[in-house]
Motif scaffolding. Sequence first.
Motif, mmCIF file in Angstrom:
data_model
loop_
_atom_site.group_PDB
_atom_site.id
_atom_site.type_symbol
_atom_site.label_atom_id
_atom_site.label_comp_id
_atom_site.label_asym_id
_atom_site.label_seq_id
_atom_site.Cartn_x
_atom_site.Cartn_y
_atom_site.Cartn_z
ATOM 1 N N GLN A 83 0.906 -1.155 -0.370
ATOM 2 C CA GLN A 83 -0.252 -0.123 -0.049
ATOM 3 C C GLN A 83 1.162 0.696 0.186
ATOM 4 O O GLN A 83 0.719 2.353 -1.028
ATOM 5 N N LEU A 84 1.547 1.768 1.090
ATOM 6 C CA LEU A 84 2.804 2.902 1.261
ATOM 7 C C LEU A 84 3.339 3.177 -0.105
ATOM 8 O O LEU A 84 4.334 3.768 -1.412
ATOM 9 N N ALA A 91 4.254 14.721 1.166
ATOM 10 C CA ALA A 91 3.288 14.059 1.274
ATOM 11 C C ALA A 91 3.526 12.465 2.224
ATOM 12 O O ALA A 91 4.040 12.314 1.830
ATOM 13 N N ARG A 92 2.507 11.934 3.561
ATOM 14 C CA ARG A 92 2.749 11.245 3.667
ATOM 15 C C ARG A 92 1.422 10.771 4.879
ATOM 16 O O ARG A 92 0.894 11.178 5.488
ATOM 17 N N MET A 93 1.504 8.937 4.905
ATOM 18 C CA MET A 93 0.397 8.389 4.727
ATOM 19 C C MET A 93 0.807 7.663 6.522
ATOM 20 O O MET A 93 1.659 6.871 6.089
ATOM 21 N N VAL A 94 0.240 7.599 7.567
ATOM 22 C CA VAL A 94 0.981 6.839 8.952
ATOM 23 C C VAL A 94 -0.537 5.765 8.826
ATOM 24 O O VAL A 94 -1.468 6.689 9.918
ATOM 25 N N PRO A 95 -0.900 5.016 8.815
ATOM 26 C CA PRO A 95 -1.878 3.678 8.968
ATOM 27 C C PRO A 95 -2.288 3.823 10.432
ATOM 28 O O PRO A 95 -1.200 3.767 11.504
ATOM 29 N N ALA A 96 -2.925 3.592 10.881
ATOM 30 C CA ALA A 96 -3.970 3.390 12.243
ATOM 31 C C ALA A 96 -3.366 2.013 12.875
ATOM 32 O O ALA A 96 -3.217 2.054 13.866
ATOM 33 N N LYS A 97 -4.073 1.146 11.566
ATOM 34 C CA LYS A 97 -3.463 -0.413 11.423
ATOM 35 C C LYS A 97 -2.368 -0.481 10.392
ATOM 36 O O LYS A 97 -1.925 0.226 9.963
ATOM 37 N N ALA A 154 0.098 8.357 23.896
ATOM 38 C CA ALA A 154 -1.465 7.501 23.017
ATOM 39 C C ALA A 154 -1.527 6.572 22.339
ATOM 40 O O ALA A 154 -1.119 7.258 21.235
ATOM 41 N N PRO A 155 -2.406 5.267 22.134
ATOM 42 C CA PRO A 155 -3.081 5.104 21.003
ATOM 43 C C PRO A 155 -2.889 5.454 19.741
ATOM 44 O O PRO A 155 -4.137 6.475 20.206
ATOM 45 N N GLN A 156 -2.442 5.694 18.544
ATOM 46 C CA GLN A 156 -3.145 6.117 17.456
ATOM 47 C C GLN A 156 -4.224 5.674 16.871
ATOM 48 O O GLN A 156 -4.770 4.366 16.885
ATOM 49 N N SER A 157 -5.646 6.265 17.403
ATOM 50 C CA SER A 157 -6.933 6.012 16.696
ATOM 51 C C SER A 157 -7.494 6.354 15.569
ATOM 52 O O SER A 157 -8.508 5.397 14.820
ATOM 53 N N ASP A 158 -7.023 6.809 14.377
ATOM 54 C CA ASP A 158 -7.795 6.910 13.117
ATOM 55 C C ASP A 158 -5.847 7.297 12.133
ATOM 56 O O ASP A 158 -4.869 7.305 12.685
ATOM 57 N N ASP A 159 -6.039 6.922 11.145
ATOM 58 C CA ASP A 159 -5.466 7.167 10.091
ATOM 59 C C ASP A 159 -5.022 9.162 9.419
ATOM 60 O O ASP A 159 -5.275 9.373 10.040
ATOM 61 N N ILE A 160 -3.156 8.561 9.606
ATOM 62 C CA ILE A 160 -2.940 10.350 9.858
ATOM 63 C C ILE A 160 -1.831 9.859 8.331
ATOM 64 O O ILE A 160 -0.931 9.730 8.047
ATOM 65 N N THR A 161 -2.988 11.323 7.678
ATOM 66 C CA THR A 161 -2.043 11.887 5.922
ATOM 67 C C THR A 161 -2.521 13.359 5.847
ATOM 68 O O THR A 161 -3.402 13.310 6.326
#
Length: 705
Positions: free
Chosen positions: A457-458, A475-481, A672-679
Amino acid sequence: MLLQTRIILFVLATTAVVSALLLGMAGLREDAADRHARELELARLESSWQLAMTTATGRADLALGRLASDPEVAQALGAGERAPLSRRLEALGITARAGFADVNLFASTGALLYSTDRSLDPAPLLGKTQVDTLLGGQRLPRGLRIGAGDRLLVTASSPVHSGTSVTGAAVIGLGLPAALDALRKAVGGRVFAVSRAGEPVAGANDPLWPVIQPLLRPAERVILPLQAEGRSYDLASLPIADLAGGRVATVLVALDVTQAAAERRLWTIAYVAAVALLVLAALALLYGYLRKNFATLDTAVQALQDLSAGRAMGYVELPAGNDEIGRIARAVEVFRGVMRDIERSAGQRERRLRRQQRFIRRQMETLAVTLEDEARQSLLDELRQIEMATYDPQSAQSKGVSDELGLLALGFSRLATRVSTQQVQLVQLVRDLREALADKRRLISLQQELEIARTMQLTILPQVFPSLPQMEVAARMVPAKEVGGDFYDFFPIPGGKVAIVIADVSGKGIPAAFFMLITRTMLRAIAESGVGPAETMRRVNNLLAAENEQSMFVTVFYGELDLRTGELAYSNGGHNPPLRLSRDGTVAELARTPGIALAAMPDMPYAERSLRLESGDMVVLFTDGVTEAFNDAEVMYGDGRLAAVVGAQAAASARDGLDGILSDVARFTAGAPQSDDITCLVLRWHGMAAQDGAPALPAMAAAQA
């Protein structure tokens, strides 16, 4: 407890159970009949509603016929003149006073030429596609629509002809009360209506409304009982849909059923009383019969008790015969002979029991060796207690046995139970171990597959951004899962432009990742055709909604940047509006455009806006994983913090600006745990460094490849 008493109690319990079953079956039958009656009533009310809608649309059709056949109206629409239209509508009686809530007249060009809405920018009742259909000479379905201000209108539309040519289109809308009045006349009840949100639309002034309001179920088709004003009502709730099939309101009909409810209660009371009287009569007859026939049997039982106690002189003469009492008398004589035989065999049985006792004890000691130390010691202690009880009759009776063999059998039973329990535990431990090993292998395989999916995916998302004289992108995406549903994209399109995209798929994990790949592929394919942002969003929405069985959706911001002029045209499908950092250091959201998330509903319109970037401007695109990130104190990052950190990037490059924003989010959510994807995607515009931006685009495409 005497047998006679037990029989009476058993019959009483059986009769009570049968009576309860009869009453329960009667209740179930009555409930089934009530459900059937409610379904029939709902069907009748729905038919009445369709008839009411037909009446309202028929009224609109009659007015529409007069309007469409009027030559002056056709001539004015063809010439694009507004002035004669108001006068002709007044002459034809098509006014608000006559109950027509809204009237739209469209010229042959599709422009709204006349509307009863007197605002500066009246909203048309129909969209451009539907108006084009009318101007093509076709009629549209008539029915319920949502007008401006969320008004519910019963609409009918028709093309306006002048000879054989179409000179315009006419749309007439009646207010929902027109259909409600027709429904009230058809069913004879009290009619109410609420909007999709449960707000009253009609009937709020009725004294019954305060009682109905707490019972509202706007999305359910149901009939509920209601007590008010000393009367009984059946409250019917009918969700109604517009022409697109979506629920727009709910019609409520309160029907007075006071007399029918009273009759039903009387019949229920009569039925229960009849069953109770029948049960009491049956019990009285049974009691008299048993009392008469058990008197003789009581005498026979007393004789048996005397014999069992060794009182042979207490014998009484019993009646002979082939009935039960005669057979009991013969059995008494046989019992006397059996008692004498038992006394003779008592000594022989004692010697045999001793031999069996010694054999069983040896077998138990041999089996105890196979047990674990603790269980073996416990069993040997019990064996010693049993041997001691052999010589203590009172101790033997306390254990529930009457002789030495019984005590040994009890010990042997305990030994067998312990051995079988230990065997079952060992088998279960082996089975659990095998299952744990299999689960571990599956978990390792799944983790490897998820890591491969994350890498793929990345890899699909752009990782290398070209260095253009006009602009910088990072740009960058950090998935939560392991995999995520966010994505961004940056690619060239015809006309010397580049497309920038950021999107957020509903949900997380593998389903969101698959939906992300489908959306990205469709968006690229349609964007390269050069149809513009709004049309691109509309086409992608229709393609995604066509096969969306999982009801997923995706919010998308899509823009096209002209490298020659710096003009950014964009369309927003329910996504967070990007932030623009101007040269003077001010941070502001890009103007919003109407449009919902893609794949939520087909055939939805999307608007388009544009702006011209100045040299030094920065545009920041982000998903809600940035603003809705939480720290360990459950405090949200928020739009204010994001605007502040964006404002601090006035002199930063696109890459440094991206790093600064994501670093600030990481510091805020530390621990804190990441709750959602960060993009996040950052674009820095330097201005038109070259007069012709076309030569940079092939290099950009080659860099992405």
